[in-house]
Design an enzyme around this catalytic site. Sequence first.
Site, PDB file in Angstrom:
ATOM      1  N   VAL A   1      -0.756  -9.517   7.089  1.00 49.17           N
ATOM      2  CA  VAL A   1      -0.426  -9.042   7.130  1.00 49.17           C
ATOM      3  C   VAL A   1      -0.158  -8.189   8.912  1.00 49.17           C
ATOM      4  O   VAL A   1       1.136  -8.318   9.650  1.00 49.17           O
ATOM      5  CB  VAL A   1      -0.884  -7.397   6.537  1.00 49.17           C
ATOM      6  CG1 VAL A   1       0.292  -6.043   7.228  1.00 49.17           C
ATOM      7  CG2 VAL A   1      -0.891  -7.816   5.349  1.00 49.17           C
TER       8      VAL A   1
ATOM      9  N   ARG B   1      10.792  -0.779  -2.904  1.00 49.44           N
ATOM     10  CA  ARG B   1      10.636  -1.975  -4.466  1.00 49.44           C
ATOM     11  C   ARG B   1      11.003  -1.357  -5.286  1.00 49.44           C
ATOM     12  O   ARG B   1      11.924  -1.745  -6.451  1.00 49.44           O
ATOM     13  CB  ARG B   1       9.566  -2.199  -4.688  1.00 49.44           C
ATOM     14  CG  ARG B   1       8.787  -2.578  -4.077  1.00 49.44           C
ATOM     15  CD  ARG B   1       7.011  -2.997  -4.211  1.00 49.44           C
ATOM     16  NE  ARG B   1       6.220  -3.999  -3.177  1.00 49.44           N
ATOM     17  CZ  ARG B   1       4.949  -4.314  -2.966  1.00 49.44           C
ATOM     18  NH1 ARG B   1       4.203  -3.410  -3.811  1.00 49.44           N
ATOM     19  NH2 ARG B   1       4.679  -4.786  -2.091  1.00 49.44           N
TER      20      ARG B   1
ATOM     21  N   ARG C   1      -7.114  -0.906  -5.088  1.00 50.07           N
ATOM     22  CA  ARG C   1      -6.723  -1.019  -4.337  1.00 50.07           C
ATOM     23  C   ARG C   1      -8.305  -0.037  -3.745  1.00 50.07           C
ATOM     24  O   ARG C   1      -8.680  -1.058  -2.872  1.00 50.07           O
ATOM     25  CB  ARG C   1      -5.600  -0.759  -3.210  1.00 50.07           C
ATOM     26  CG  ARG C   1      -4.334  -1.275  -3.576  1.00 50.07           C
ATOM     27  CD  ARG C   1      -3.306  -0.249  -3.019  1.00 50.07           C
ATOM     28  NE  ARG C   1      -1.551  -1.286  -2.892  1.00 50.07           N
ATOM     29  CZ  ARG C   1      -1.643  -1.103  -4.149  1.00 50.07           C
ATOM     30  NH1 ARG C   1      -1.021   0.078  -5.007  1.00 50.07           N
ATOM     31  NH2 ARG C   1       0.343  -1.287  -4.369  1.00 50.07           N
TER      32      ARG C   1
ATOM     33  N   ASP D   1       6.739   1.136  -1.742  1.00 48.95           N
ATOM     34  CA  ASP D   1       6.906   1.135  -3.536  1.00 48.95           C
ATOM     35  C   ASP D   1       8.379   1.705  -3.655  1.00 48.95           C
ATOM     36  O   ASP D   1       8.999   1.500  -4.256  1.00 48.95           O
ATOM     37  CB  ASP D   1       6.028   2.162  -3.975  1.00 48.95           C
ATOM     38  CG  ASP D   1       4.374   1.700  -3.747  1.00 48.95           C
ATOM     39  OD1 ASP D   1       3.191   1.543  -4.552  1.00 48.95           O
ATOM     40  OD2 ASP D   1       3.762   2.560  -2.528  1.00 48.95           O
TER      41      ASP D   1
ATOM     42  N   HIS E   1      -0.455   5.802  -2.745  1.00 47.68           N
ATOM     43  CA  HIS E   1       0.005   4.721  -2.765  1.00 47.68           C
ATOM     44  C   HIS E   1      -1.277   3.238  -3.946  1.00 47.68           C
ATOM     45  O   HIS E   1      -2.192   2.728  -3.047  1.00 47.68           O
ATOM     46  CB  HIS E   1      -0.616   3.404  -1.459  1.00 47.68           C
ATOM     47  CG  HIS E   1       0.351   2.654  -1.248  1.00 47.68           C
ATOM     48  ND1 HIS E   1       1.366   1.982  -2.004  1.00 47.68           N
ATOM     49  CD2 HIS E   1      -0.535   1.309  -0.566  1.00 47.68           C
ATOM     50  CE1 HIS E   1       1.352   0.075  -1.582  1.00 47.68           C
ATOM     51  NE2 HIS E   1       0.637   0.108  -0.795  1.00 47.68           N
TER      52      HIS E   1
ATOM     53  N   ARG F   1      -6.003  -6.044  -9.565  1.00 47.50           N
ATOM     54  CA  ARG F   1      -5.569  -4.450 -10.308  1.00 47.50           C
ATOM     55  C   ARG F   1      -5.776  -3.149  -9.854  1.00 47.50           C
ATOM     56  O   ARG F   1      -5.132  -1.729 -10.098  1.00 47.50           O
ATOM     57  CB  ARG F   1      -5.410  -4.801 -11.487  1.00 47.50           C
ATOM     58  CG  ARG F   1      -5.884  -5.788 -12.387  1.00 47.50           C
ATOM     59  CD  ARG F   1      -4.813  -6.866 -11.438  1.00 47.50           C
ATOM     60  NE  ARG F   1      -3.354  -6.535 -12.108  1.00 47.50           N
ATOM     61  CZ  ARG F   1      -1.956  -6.996 -11.404  1.00 47.50           C
ATOM     62  NH1 ARG F   1      -2.278  -7.847 -10.977  1.00 47.50           N
ATOM     63  NH2 ARG F   1      -0.978  -6.114 -12.182  1.00 47.50           N
TER      64      ARG F   1
END
Length: 320
Positions: free
Chosen positions: A17, A158, A95, A155, A182, A93
């Site tokens: 990242v 998306r 965080r 998000d 998030h 699945r």
Amino acid sequence: MGTISYGKLVIIGAGNVGSAILNSVLRMNILDDIVVVNRNQKKALGEVLDASHTTAFAYSANANIRVGGYEECADAQIIVITAGPSITPGNSRDRMVLLEKNVDVMNNIMEQITRYTKDAIIIVVSNPLDILTYIAQKKFDYPANKIFGTGTLLDTARFNKMLGDLCGVDAKNVTGFVLGEHGSTSFIPWNTVNIVGVPFDEFEKQFELKEKLDKEKLLHDTKVIGLDIVELKGYTSSGVALSACRLIGSIVRNEKSVVPVSTVVSGQYGMNGVAMSLPCVISKNGIDRILEVPLDEEGKRDLEKCYHYLKSTIESVYTE
């Protein structure tokens, strides 16, 4: 503390990242001084050398890119925190699996940063993002308007992309926010979703859709797509890098853009004691204001659920 060197960015963490943010921000041509801080100096130097060669091309600004230590934060305008383990295939699945490890990482980073500055604007990218943003702000008494997480900005991107594709319009013409955590309790206030003023409930008619839009499926797909990407390619980098760059651009250009970012709430919707994503006005000052979009009954219930989940999670790892 010190004076701010405008146009100076410090990226903490040179993993997938951090390096994606470095390369994306170079394309924007808005910064002239970029420092990468990383525990593994060789990795950081490799990323910096690779990125620095792109400045020889015509479309790239001649920014000064280098490896440095935390002392570089002293006059930074913006600091982006990407350090700490990320979710990986197999554990992707949720965080929250990163919680305890990354709380320690964040504490160490903030101890270092606050030795040198409380003036820089800090953008948190590491997960679990809302918890880390809250602890970083509260524990280190950092100005609340100057520290926020990328939150549900990705998000939201998306979701807008999915909805734009379904309606046959550019995602940039969709106004629809994903808010809250998030993570698993994020929600979409459907009463605020529109395309150039056309409300969500009229999309089928206006855009002559063959099938009815499924709210639950849209929200579900928005939540899991990032986790799907991790399973497919091992990590996510492009989307989250541009989310960070969107915020960097808003700060450097003083845009006053309205974007959802994770911020420590102070009475919005009657809430305190958490960080979560709400639409915020982002400028050279960081967060100018937090907006309270009007929520219908369903939106209020979703917000309440998200709030209680985040509050209990924060209380499990941090006491004030």
